[in-house]
Design a protein around this motif. Structure first.
Motif, PDB file in Angstrom:
ATOM      1  N   ASP A 157      44.918  -1.910 102.428  1.00 50.65           N
ATOM      2  CA  ASP A 157      45.864  -1.405 101.447  1.00 50.65           C
ATOM      3  C   ASP A 157      45.233  -1.201 100.083  1.00 50.65           C
ATOM      4  O   ASP A 157      45.928  -1.099  99.083  1.00 50.65           O
ATOM      5  CB  ASP A 157      47.054  -2.365 101.341  1.00 50.65           C
ATOM      6  N   VAL A 158      43.910  -1.195 100.083  1.00 50.08           N
ATOM      7  CA  VAL A 158      43.232  -1.091  98.800  1.00 50.08           C
ATOM      8  C   VAL A 158      42.612   0.297  98.646  1.00 50.08           C
ATOM      9  O   VAL A 158      42.058   0.854  99.599  1.00 50.08           O
ATOM     10  CB  VAL A 158      42.142  -2.182  98.679  1.00 50.08           C
ATOM     11  N   PHE A 159      42.723   0.816  97.431  1.00 46.94           N
ATOM     12  CA  PHE A 159      42.136   2.107  97.119  1.00 46.94           C
ATOM     13  C   PHE A 159      40.836   1.849  96.367  1.00 46.94           C
ATOM     14  O   PHE A 159      40.799   1.070  95.420  1.00 46.94           O
ATOM     15  CB  PHE A 159      43.159   2.860  96.254  1.00 46.94           C
ATOM     16  N   VAL A 160      39.725   2.483  96.811  1.00 49.22           N
ATOM     17  CA  VAL A 160      38.437   2.293  96.132  1.00 49.22           C
ATOM     18  C   VAL A 160      37.789   3.656  95.890  1.00 49.22           C
ATOM     19  O   VAL A 160      37.794   4.521  96.768  1.00 49.22           O
ATOM     20  CB  VAL A 160      37.453   1.431  96.964  1.00 49.22           C
ATOM     21  N   HIS A 161      37.221   3.812  94.697  1.00 48.30           N
ATOM     22  CA  HIS A 161      36.603   5.076  94.309  1.00 48.30           C
ATOM     23  C   HIS A 161      35.102   4.811  94.183  1.00 48.30           C
ATOM     24  O   HIS A 161      34.607   4.469  93.110  1.00 48.30           O
ATOM     25  CB  HIS A 161      37.224   5.477  92.959  1.00 48.30           C
ATOM     26  N   CYS A 162      34.367   4.913  95.343  1.00 50.75           N
ATOM     27  CA  CYS A 162      32.966   4.493  95.314  1.00 50.75           C
ATOM     28  C   CYS A 162      32.227   5.022  96.541  1.00 50.75           C
ATOM     29  O   CYS A 162      32.777   5.044  97.637  1.00 50.75           O
ATOM     30  CB  CYS A 162      32.908   2.964  95.294  1.00 50.75           C
ATOM     31  N   HIS A 163      30.960   5.425  96.353  1.00 49.82           N
ATOM     32  CA  HIS A 163      30.147   5.946  97.460  1.00 49.82           C
ATOM     33  C   HIS A 163      29.805   4.889  98.509  1.00 49.82           C
ATOM     34  O   HIS A 163      29.502   5.217  99.646  1.00 49.82           O
ATOM     35  CB  HIS A 163      28.837   6.527  96.921  1.00 49.82           C
ATOM     36  N   MET A 219      42.360  -0.217  93.317  1.00 46.72           N
ATOM     37  CA  MET A 219      43.782  -0.531  93.123  1.00 46.72           C
ATOM     38  C   MET A 219      44.328  -1.184  94.379  1.00 46.72           C
ATOM     39  O   MET A 219      43.998  -0.772  95.493  1.00 46.72           O
ATOM     40  CB  MET A 219      44.557   0.757  92.814  1.00 46.72           C
ATOM     41  N   GLY A 220      45.143  -2.200  94.202  1.00 42.20           N
ATOM     42  CA  GLY A 220      45.742  -2.875  95.349  1.00 42.20           C
ATOM     43  C   GLY A 220      46.441  -4.138  94.881  1.00 42.20           C
ATOM     44  O   GLY A 220      46.681  -4.316  93.677  1.00 42.20           O
ATOM     45  N   SER A 221      46.750  -5.040  95.810  1.00 48.33           N
ATOM     46  CA  SER A 221      47.390  -6.287  95.406  1.00 48.33           C
ATOM     47  C   SER A 221      46.373  -7.123  94.633  1.00 48.33           C
ATOM     48  O   SER A 221      45.166  -6.987  94.843  1.00 48.33           O
ATOM     49  CB  SER A 221      47.863  -7.061  96.641  1.00 48.33           C
ATOM     50  N   VAL A 222      46.853  -7.988  93.749  1.00 51.47           N
ATOM     51  CA  VAL A 222      45.899  -8.805  92.981  1.00 51.47           C
ATOM     52  C   VAL A 222      45.074  -9.702  93.894  1.00 51.47           C
ATOM     53  O   VAL A 222      43.918  -9.977  93.606  1.00 51.47           O
ATOM     54  CB  VAL A 222      46.556  -9.667  91.870  1.00 51.47           C
ATOM     55  N   GLU A 223      45.676 -10.127  94.997  1.00 54.98           N
ATOM     56  CA  GLU A 223      44.925 -10.961  95.938  1.00 54.98           C
ATOM     57  C   GLU A 223      43.696 -10.204  96.432  1.00 54.98           C
ATOM     58  O   GLU A 223      42.578 -10.710  96.420  1.00 54.98           O
ATOM     59  CB  GLU A 223      45.796 -11.339  97.143  1.00 54.98           C
ATOM     60  N   ASP A 224      43.916  -8.981  96.907  1.00 58.18           N
ATOM     61  CA  ASP A 224      42.804  -8.186  97.438  1.00 58.18           C
ATOM     62  C   ASP A 224      41.779  -7.847  96.359  1.00 58.18           C
ATOM     63  O   ASP A 224      40.579  -8.061  96.535  1.00 58.18           O
ATOM     64  CB  ASP A 224      43.334  -6.875  98.039  1.00 58.18           C
ATOM     65  N   VAL A 225      42.272  -7.307  95.249  1.00 56.76           N
ATOM     66  CA  VAL A 225      41.346  -6.755  94.261  1.00 56.76           C
ATOM     67  C   VAL A 225      40.600  -7.850  93.489  1.00 56.76           C
ATOM     68  O   VAL A 225      39.410  -7.722  93.222  1.00 56.76           O
ATOM     69  CB  VAL A 225      42.089  -5.803  93.294  1.00 56.76           C
ATOM     70  N   LEU A 226      41.284  -8.933  93.158  1.00 58.62           N
ATOM     71  CA  LEU A 226      40.603  -9.940  92.343  1.00 58.62           C
ATOM     72  C   LEU A 226      39.920 -11.035  93.162  1.00 58.62           C
ATOM     73  O   LEU A 226      38.915 -11.583  92.743  1.00 58.62           O
ATOM     74  CB  LEU A 226      41.568 -10.552  91.321  1.00 58.62           C
ATOM     75  N   MET A 227      40.454 -11.344  94.347  1.00 56.71           N
ATOM     76  CA  MET A 227      39.799 -12.380  95.145  1.00 56.71           C
ATOM     77  C   MET A 227      38.674 -11.792  95.987  1.00 56.71           C
ATOM     78  O   MET A 227      37.747 -12.498  96.369  1.00 56.71           O
ATOM     79  CB  MET A 227      40.810 -13.104  96.041  1.00 56.71           C
ATOM     80  N   ASN A 228      38.761 -10.491  96.274  1.00 57.67           N
ATOM     81  CA  ASN A 228      37.732  -9.873  97.098  1.00 57.67           C
ATOM     82  C   ASN A 228      37.421  -8.478  96.565  1.00 57.67           C
ATOM     83  O   ASN A 228      37.675  -7.475  97.225  1.00 57.67           O
ATOM     84  CB  ASN A 228      38.265  -9.802  98.549  1.00 57.67           C
ATOM     85  N   PRO A 229      36.855  -8.419  95.332  1.00 64.00           N
ATOM     86  CA  PRO A 229      36.639  -7.100  94.733  1.00 64.00           C
ATOM     87  C   PRO A 229      35.617  -6.289  95.527  1.00 64.00           C
ATOM     88  O   PRO A 229      34.628  -6.838  96.011  1.00 64.00           O
ATOM     89  CB  PRO A 229      36.123  -7.424  93.330  1.00 64.00           C
ATOM     90  N   ARG A 230      35.861  -4.991  95.676  1.00 60.05           N
ATOM     91  CA  ARG A 230      34.942  -4.153  96.439  1.00 60.05           C
ATOM     92  C   ARG A 230      34.130  -3.236  95.539  1.00 60.05           C
ATOM     93  O   ARG A 230      32.951  -3.014  95.771  1.00 60.05           O
ATOM     94  CB  ARG A 230      35.740  -3.317  97.445  1.00 60.05           C
ATOM     95  N   HIS A 231      34.763  -2.697  94.525  1.00 51.77           N
ATOM     96  CA  HIS A 231      34.024  -1.791  93.640  1.00 51.77           C
ATOM     97  C   HIS A 231      33.058  -2.617  92.776  1.00 51.77           C
ATOM     98  O   HIS A 231      33.437  -3.675  92.262  1.00 51.77           O
ATOM     99  CB  HIS A 231      35.007  -1.027  92.751  1.00 51.77           C
TER     100      HIS A 231
END
Ligand SMILES: Nc1ncnc2c1ncn2[C@@H]1O[C@H](COP(=O)(O)OP(=O)(O)OP(=O)(O)O)[C@@H](O)[C@H]1O
Ligand SMILES: Nc1ncnc2c1ncn2[C@@H]1O[C@H](COP(=O)(O)OP(=O)(O)OP(=O)(O)O)[C@@H](O)[C@H]1O
Ligand code: SF4
Ligand SMILES: [Mg+2]
Ligand SMILES: [Mg+2]
Lengths: 321, 335
Positions: free
Chosen positions: A307-313, A232-244
């Motif tokens: 500012d991004v929340f990630v649920h991942c090991h 979860m985070g801004s669309v810029e962060d989550v969609l341009m640089n996805p982490r999960h």
């Protein structure tokens, strides 16, 4: 910070007694998010990940199993009506099920105008309805005296948006509002959402699987997988640089409108979804390209990166104390 | 192209309208208005167009299932059956029924409606396949069904559950598996991937391509997602107000759209990393019950000329595979 809507540890369990499973399914599992005034917040994720269930809890159509929903900081009284009158409106996925096939479409508009005392005279009512219909590119003339079967899917969806706009809501819960609408109209509807946000300060919970329009229109996004928010985070962060890894898969699965960019790899789809819901560790472990041993047995941590929340090991070492 | 492809479905001036009686006055909705198509064997042909332009009506007409108030007003519909082209519009109800599932199958818009909610998936299979397969043996029917379901990577036990127990994506995959069970020559899909999330959509596209490759048959589908068209289609037809206004192989539609409407369709698509305002097509689609004169796109077209308001442009062949109906192109081409 003002929060129009806040969900704290929101959870919904269903007991499913059927042939495949006689078990409890946690359709929404301890999720936390908020929506600010004049903000478009997207909830995206696979079919059956709990998006509609979340929307139904907000609207009071489905009871909350545990956790809390706050409206302007106040607990929700879980009375559907109280919410509606406070200016929450909903638009659903399937416009065909929104309207009774035996009832004229304009009757729905007049009913809402009457129930909410939006006009004094018949003429005022028609003007009001016409004004809302024009926002979606239609007029009162187009709907007067007609039945739902006389409209195409996309036309009906625009009609149900116009109907939701009748009460000048502060928050619109839009569950897959454009999934049955064609590309060009889709843009006119999301442009309409932008306009409602920017000019009228309306907030929108935009539930969609169309990440391209989600990127275009929304401020923040939460990606859900099997009942959990995984990023979860801004669309810029989550969609341009996805982490999960699931967010990455989602991103890569958007069909590009360019025949030279066809997929060259294959995807594995989930078996029956129950198996993933009942997984012990990370629910994505069965399909994750970056899976590790720990993922199969231990529930992943909730990590904040910037500012991004990630649920991942994968991001364990970054976990904040 | 040198090799000539076998035409499997052909239409000539197909016109299919909704004829409604509105308190004594007749209202005619011209949803399929003079459509000429040649669909080949072994291809995926997909149709794009705005909501309400007549895509579903066209598919129903191609499927030869016309229920009032829809009427076939004019034109011919030919299927190639046993190497012979036959006009199927004159077929009796029984003859039409025989072709369904075995020769041509249909995946409707919103797969929910395919299944009876109170019976298990198995029951729906039985209803659809049972009336076609000669064998009286139920087990044989289910053997066919199970085989296809497994080939397509679906869990075996889906036959034993009720429709509401499946997710939308799974239900859609089961619908497609069902439509392919009897190896039809032609499969028609109305928005088969719409309303699915992207990963499942990708899986369904993959599945449709797999089926087409395996059966070497023809898939005719409708979708308004240009990304889906780009990924699946061999050729694309652009529909506007009941007419096919442009048709070309997929690459050409994207690289060199000629009709002003197609150009809008392609340019309005949102792109990642680009939040600049995307304009949708200006204005709104015409009422199919009250069409403008001349080119039906003229009230919204930025290039409109006098002739556009008066006469419908002929469909011209820009090259062997690229057809357009637009005065602008016509003049450029014919001088
Ligand atoms: N009334 C119910 N009883 C039992 N299980 C339910 C019920 N409603 C939903 N579920 C299950 O809860 C899970 C989440 O469903 P939900 O409809 O919220 O998903 P979704 O994200 O909206 O999916 P889609 O994208 O297909 O609309 C699914 O596994 C679904 O089967
Ligand atoms: N049963 C009916 N009676 C009268 N008019 C109808 C009927 N069904 C459809 N129409 C009208 O015919 C036109 C074409 O409808 P159709 O369903 O073919 O559109 P479509 O291109 O499939 O749209 P969508 O993308 O929204 O599904 C529309 O204007 C619609 O209002
Ligand atoms: S024929 Fe004329 S109005 Fe129609 S699309 Fe071409 S230029 Fe525009
Ligand atoms: Mg849903
Ligand atoms: Mg349709």
């Amino acid at each position: 910070m003002d929060k129009l809507l806040e969900a704290n540890n929101l959870t919904k369990r269903f007991s499913q007694g059927n042939v495949i499973s006689r078990a409890i399914l946690t359709a929404v599992d301890n999720i936390n998010f908020y929506i600010k005034p004049a903000e478009i917040f997207t909830l995206a994720g696979e079919s059956g990940c709990g998006k509609t269930t979340t929307a139904k809890m907000i609207l009071g159509f489905e009871e909350v199993t545990s956790g809390q929903l706050l409206r302007n900081g106040e607990p929700q009284t879980d009375k559907e009506k109280a919410w509606i009158t406070e200016g929450v409106q909903a638009i659903f996925q399937d416009p065909f099920s929104t309207f009774n096939p035996m009832r004229r479409v304009d009757a729905y508009f007049h009913e809402t105008v009457y129930n909410f005392k939006l006009a004094k005279t018949k003429k005022d009512a028609i003007d009001w309805i016409d004004q809302k219909l024009q926002l979606v590119g239609l007029t009162y003339q187009d709907v007067a005296g007609k039945y739902p079967s006389e409209f195409s899917g996309g036309q009906l969806q625009r009609i149900s948006i116009a109907r939701a706009l009748l009460t000048d809501p502060k928050l619109i819960i839009a569950d897959e509002p454009v999934s049955m609408v064609d590309a060009s109209l889709r843009m006119s509807i999301v442009n309409l959402f932008k306009q409602l946000r920017d000019e009228l300060g309306v907030s929108i919970l935009y539930i969609t699987h169309d990440l391209a329009t989600a990127y275009y229109v929304s401020d923040r996004i939460a990606i859900m997988f099997r009942g959990k928010i995984v990023e979860m985070g801004s669309v810029e962060d989550v969609l341009m640089n996805p982490r999960h890894p699931y967010s990455k898969l989602l991103r890569d699965s958007i069909p590009q409108a360019d025949p030279n960019l066809r997929w060259d790899s294959r995807v594995t789809l989930a078996e029956l979804e129950h198996e993933e819901y009942s997984r012990k560790g990370c629910r994505f472990a069965g399909r994750c390209p970056e899976v590790m041993d720990i993922c199969k047995t231990v529930v992943p941590p909730d990590v904040r990166i910037d500012d991004v929340f990630v649920h991942c090991h994968l991001y364990e070492e970054l976990e904040e104390a | 192209m040198a090799e000539s492809k076998q035409v499997v479905l052909r239409t000539e001036h197909l016109k299919s309208f909704y004829i409604l009686d509105m308190q004594g006055t007749q209202k005619v909705v011209k949803a399929v208005n003079d459509v000429n198509l040649e669909i080949y064997e072994n291809e995926i042909y997909s149709i794009a167009g705005e909501s309400g332009c007549g895509k579903t009506t066209l598919l129903k007409t191609l499927f030869n299932e016309i229920v009032p108030p829809q009427r076939l007003v004019d034109g011919k519909l030919y299927y190639r059956i046993n190497s012979e082209e036959v006009d199927v519009t004159t077929f009796s109800a029984e003859e039409k029924r025989k072709l369904r599932m075995e020769y041509i199958s249909y995946i409707p818009q919103g797969s929910m409606s395919v299944f009876n909610p109170v019976i298990k998936i198995k029951g729906t299979y039985e209803d659809f396949i049972g009336s076609h397969v000669e064998v009286k043996n139920r087990d044989e029917i289910f053997a066919i069904a199970r085989e296809r379901i497994q080939e397509l990577g679906l869990p075996k036990n889906v036959l034993d559950v009720y429709p509401h127990q499946l997710s939308g994506g799974m239900r859609q995959r089961v619908t497609i598996a069902l439509a392919s069970s009897l190896n039809p020559q032609i499969m028609i899909g109305d928005e088969p991937t719409t309303a699915l999330d992207v990963v499942v959509q990708r899986g369904v596209i993959q599945m449709l391509k797999d089926i087409q490759k395996k059966l070497k048959n023809t898939i005719i589908m409708v979708t308004h997602d240009m990304g889906v068209h780009a990924n699946i289609a061999d050729r694309i037809g652009i529909m506007y107000a009941g007419k096919i206004v442009e048709e070309a192989p997929t690459e050409k539609i994207f690289d060199m759209p000629l009709h002003p409407y197609t150009q809008f369709l392609i340019n309005s698509l949102p792109k990642f990393g680009d939040k600049t305002m995307r304009e949708s097509v200006p204005g709104s689609p015409p009422s199919l019950a009250d069409l403008p004169t001349g080119c039906p796109f003229h009230p919204r077209c930025p290039h409109v000329k006098d002739i556009c308001r008066e006469k419908m442009p002929e469909t011209i062949k820009v090259d062997a595979e690229h057809k357009v109906a637009c005065w602008l192109v016509e003049e450029e081409f014919n001088g």
